[in-house]
Scaffold this motif. Structure first.
Motif, PDB file in Angstrom:
ATOM      1  N   THR A  41      12.739  32.965  44.257  1.00  0.00           N
ATOM      2  CA  THR A  41      11.786  34.010  44.317  1.00  0.00           C
ATOM      3  C   THR A  41      11.227  34.438  42.973  1.00  0.00           C
ATOM      4  O   THR A  41      12.214  35.153  42.252  1.00  0.00           O
ATOM      5  CB  THR A  41      12.037  35.137  45.423  1.00  0.00           C
ATOM      6  N   ILE A  42       9.890  34.462  42.811  1.00  0.00           N
ATOM      7  CA  ILE A  42       9.581  35.066  41.707  1.00  0.00           C
ATOM      8  C   ILE A  42       8.779  36.415  42.001  1.00  0.00           C
ATOM      9  O   ILE A  42       7.715  36.243  42.684  1.00  0.00           O
ATOM     10  CB  ILE A  42       8.617  34.050  40.748  1.00  0.00           C
ATOM     11  N   ASP A  43       9.250  37.342  41.357  1.00  0.00           N
ATOM     12  CA  ASP A  43       8.512  38.603  42.036  1.00  0.00           C
ATOM     13  C   ASP A  43       7.273  39.003  41.071  1.00  0.00           C
ATOM     14  O   ASP A  43       6.737  38.324  40.261  1.00  0.00           O
ATOM     15  CB  ASP A  43       9.406  40.082  42.058  1.00  0.00           C
ATOM     16  N   ASP A  44       6.591  40.259  41.537  1.00  0.00           N
ATOM     17  CA  ASP A  44       5.312  40.503  40.526  1.00  0.00           C
ATOM     18  C   ASP A  44       5.418  40.623  39.246  1.00  0.00           C
ATOM     19  O   ASP A  44       4.489  40.598  38.339  1.00  0.00           O
ATOM     20  CB  ASP A  44       4.489  41.591  41.371  1.00  0.00           C
ATOM     21  N   ASP A  45       6.681  41.119  38.730  1.00  0.00           N
ATOM     22  CA  ASP A  45       6.750  41.097  37.286  1.00  0.00           C
ATOM     23  C   ASP A  45       7.276  39.756  36.689  1.00  0.00           C
ATOM     24  O   ASP A  45       8.123  39.755  35.458  1.00  0.00           O
ATOM     25  CB  ASP A  45       7.856  42.117  37.057  1.00  0.00           C
ATOM     26  N   GLN A  46       7.267  38.688  37.232  1.00  0.00           N
ATOM     27  CA  GLN A  46       7.690  37.278  36.997  1.00  0.00           C
ATOM     28  C   GLN A  46       9.293  37.200  36.771  1.00  0.00           C
ATOM     29  O   GLN A  46       9.664  36.386  36.128  1.00  0.00           O
ATOM     30  CB  GLN A  46       7.143  36.747  35.831  1.00  0.00           C
ATOM     31  N   ARG A  47       9.799  38.247  37.260  1.00  0.00           N
ATOM     32  CA  ARG A  47      11.297  37.715  37.437  1.00  0.00           C
ATOM     33  C   ARG A  47      12.004  36.971  38.407  1.00  0.00           C
ATOM     34  O   ARG A  47      11.265  37.043  39.489  1.00  0.00           O
ATOM     35  CB  ARG A  47      12.072  39.457  37.718  1.00  0.00           C
ATOM     36  N   VAL A  48      12.991  36.232  38.079  1.00  0.00           N
ATOM     37  CA  VAL A  48      13.407  35.019  39.170  1.00  0.00           C
ATOM     38  C   VAL A  48      14.630  35.659  39.860  1.00  0.00           C
ATOM     39  O   VAL A  48      15.397  36.172  39.338  1.00  0.00           O
ATOM     40  CB  VAL A  48      13.753  33.827  38.280  1.00  0.00           C
ATOM     41  N   TRP A  49      14.537  35.522  41.240  1.00  0.00           N
ATOM     42  CA  TRP A  49      15.634  35.880  42.168  1.00  0.00           C
ATOM     43  C   TRP A  49      16.032  34.644  42.881  1.00  0.00           C
ATOM     44  O   TRP A  49      15.483  34.212  43.697  1.00  0.00           O
ATOM     45  CB  TRP A  49      15.014  37.005  42.884  1.00  0.00           C
ATOM     46  N   PRO A  50      17.550  34.357  42.871  1.00  0.00           N
ATOM     47  CA  PRO A  50      17.998  33.485  43.701  1.00  0.00           C
ATOM     48  C   PRO A  50      17.877  33.886  45.003  1.00  0.00           C
ATOM     49  O   PRO A  50      18.203  35.044  45.130  1.00  0.00           O
ATOM     50  CB  PRO A  50      19.549  33.415  42.979  1.00  0.00           C
ATOM     51  N   THR A  51      17.627  33.017  45.869  1.00  0.00           N
ATOM     52  CA  THR A  51      17.148  33.541  47.161  1.00  0.00           C
ATOM     53  C   THR A  51      17.831  32.388  48.176  1.00  0.00           C
ATOM     54  O   THR A  51      17.742  31.246  47.992  1.00  0.00           O
ATOM     55  CB  THR A  51      15.660  33.426  47.457  1.00  0.00           C
TER      56      THR A  51
END
Length: 135
Positions: free
Chosen positions: A15-25
């Motif tokens: 998942t890519i959040d509003d700040d463009q950080r990548v989160w394994p999901t």
């Protein structure tokens, strides 16, 4: 005393959040465990609180599995475990270890745009996760 829910890992991705950080999901089906399904909402209101994780690989002659246990003490008490296939999910779990966090989604990816769900993001010890994965 109730048993800790064991939730098989469904789809995995990022998942890519509003700040463009990548989160394994990872998606899990928590429909049979409403207390687990409600954790993201509670933590959005009350704050993340105290979350602990423990990882363990279990290899037997008939099975090979990797369990990621999640225990919350505050603002609510809850626990559950996500069951991964350590071979099929090896690359994903390495990404989780590298990132040091994991998003646990209780909504199928196809429903995200419509439902705009809250998901539970947890921090974890990446090196401990790698060590457990090695068995």
């Amino acid at each position: 005393m109730s048993e800790t829910p064991l939730l098989p890992a469904g789809e995995v991705g990022f998942t890519i959040d509003d700040d463009q950080r990548v989160w394994p999901t990872v998606t899990v089906d928590a429909s049979e465990h409403p207390a687990v399904a409600d954790l993201a909402r509670v933590h959005a209101i009350e704050g993340i609180g105290d979350v602990r994780t423990a990882a363990r690989r279990i290899t037997t002659p008939t099975d090979d599995l990797f369990l990621l246990g999640v225990t919350l003490q505050h603002p609510v008490r809850a626990s559950f475990a996500v069951r991964f296939d350590p071979v099929r999910h090896a690359e994903f779990l390495d990404s989780v270890a590298e990132a040091g966090h994991l998003v646990i989604a209780t909504t199928p990816p196809a429903d995200v745009e419509r439902d705009r769900p809250l998901w539970l993001a947890i921090d974890l010890d990446g090196e401990a996760l790698r060590e457990a994965l090695r068995g």
